[in-house]
Write an enzyme that holds these catalytic residues in place. Structure first.
Site, mmCIF file in Angstrom:
data_model
loop_
_atom_site.group_PDB
_atom_site.id
_atom_site.type_symbol
_atom_site.label_atom_id
_atom_site.label_comp_id
_atom_site.label_asym_id
_atom_site.label_seq_id
_atom_site.Cartn_x
_atom_site.Cartn_y
_atom_site.Cartn_z
ATOM 1 N N HIS A 1 37.044 42.250 47.058
ATOM 2 C CA HIS A 1 38.068 41.670 47.927
ATOM 3 C C HIS A 1 39.463 41.833 47.315
ATOM 4 O O HIS A 1 40.410 42.203 48.003
ATOM 5 C CB HIS A 1 37.786 40.182 48.160
ATOM 6 C CG HIS A 1 36.811 39.914 49.260
ATOM 7 N ND1 HIS A 1 35.501 40.322 49.193
ATOM 8 C CD2 HIS A 1 36.952 39.273 50.459
ATOM 9 C CE1 HIS A 1 34.869 39.939 50.303
ATOM 10 N NE2 HIS A 1 35.731 39.311 51.085
ATOM 11 N N HIS B 1 33.396 34.714 42.305
ATOM 12 C CA HIS B 1 33.919 35.611 41.284
ATOM 13 C C HIS B 1 34.486 34.817 40.116
ATOM 14 O O HIS B 1 35.055 33.733 40.305
ATOM 15 C CB HIS B 1 35.043 36.501 41.842
ATOM 16 C CG HIS B 1 34.563 37.674 42.618
ATOM 17 N ND1 HIS B 1 33.851 38.713 42.057
ATOM 18 C CD2 HIS B 1 34.701 37.987 43.932
ATOM 19 C CE1 HIS B 1 33.570 39.605 42.976
ATOM 20 N NE2 HIS B 1 34.065 39.175 44.128
#
Length: 216
Positions: free
Chosen positions: A137, A185
């Site tokens: 992302h 993450h």
């Protein structure tokens, strides 16, 4: 003509030096993560601090922001923008956007398979699969939004060009932040994604400018 040529060469040299610096920075970051392990304390500390943020509506807000960096969104956004560039005969802009998007996606896939870093599963607020480093992302949004707003700035009147820097960097930053908040993450995954995405963005801009410079 000579003045334009000199300006173009300066532009390329600056881009090459910036790309080289980002390449070196990415190498230093990966060494810290996968060799010394010194970053793990900071990873967990930052992740916990971010996840501790709490105000009404923050969870759906973060999910909405993270969608702006998802494949589902790009499958809508990229074709629409590409069609507009095609209709306006901005073939250089079309090439740059598709090159930046495709290259960043492929590079991210290769890097994930190379590093094989596991996600911070204990911190998940949403379900996510695949490897963690670098954040797709963060990396792809830097390449996509960075290139999109760069192209807008390049074709805008001079006084307005610098105003495109904020959204060009702002969109990737908030998307990366949402990935940390959602726990999918480590912070260094997002940082690595930003560095790699910016590196590819610069490379794509340099290549595109070289290809189309003589045609302008």
């Amino acid at each position: 003509m000579q003045k334009q040529t000199n300006g173009f060469l300066t532009y390329l040299i600056f881009g090459a030096l910036s790309g080289g610096f980002l390449f070196w920075t990415f190498g230093e970051l990966t060494e810290a993560i996968f060799t010394t392990n010194k970053n793990f304390y900071w990873d967990e500390l930052i992740l916990k601090k971010v996840q501790a943020l709490n105000f009404p509506g923050i969870f759906p807000l973060m999910k909405g922001i993270t969608f702006l960096g998802s494949i589902g969104f790009y499958l809508m956004f990229i074709p629409v923008v590409s069609f507009v560039f095609y209709k306006k005969r901005r073939y250089d802009s079309l090439t740059a956007l598709l090159g930046s998007t495709t290259g960043a996606s492929v590079l991210n896939y290769v890097l994930k398979l190379h590093y094989l870093r596991l996600r911070p599963t204990l911190y998940f607020k949403i379900t996510e699969s695949g490897y963690s480093f670098p954040s797709g992302h963060a990396m792809i949004s830097m390449a996509v939004y960075g290139m999109f707003f760069y192209l807008l700035a390049r074709n805008a009147p001079s006084p307005l060009r610098y105003y495109y820097i904020l959204p060009g960097l702002g969109f990737p930053l908030v998307i990366g932040f949402s990935r940390i908040y959602l726990g999918v993450h480590w912070p260094t995954d997002v940082l690595g994604g930003f560095i790699a995405g910016l590196f590819w963005l610069i490379i794509t801009i340099i290549i595109t400018e070289i290809i189309f410079w003589r045609k302008r």
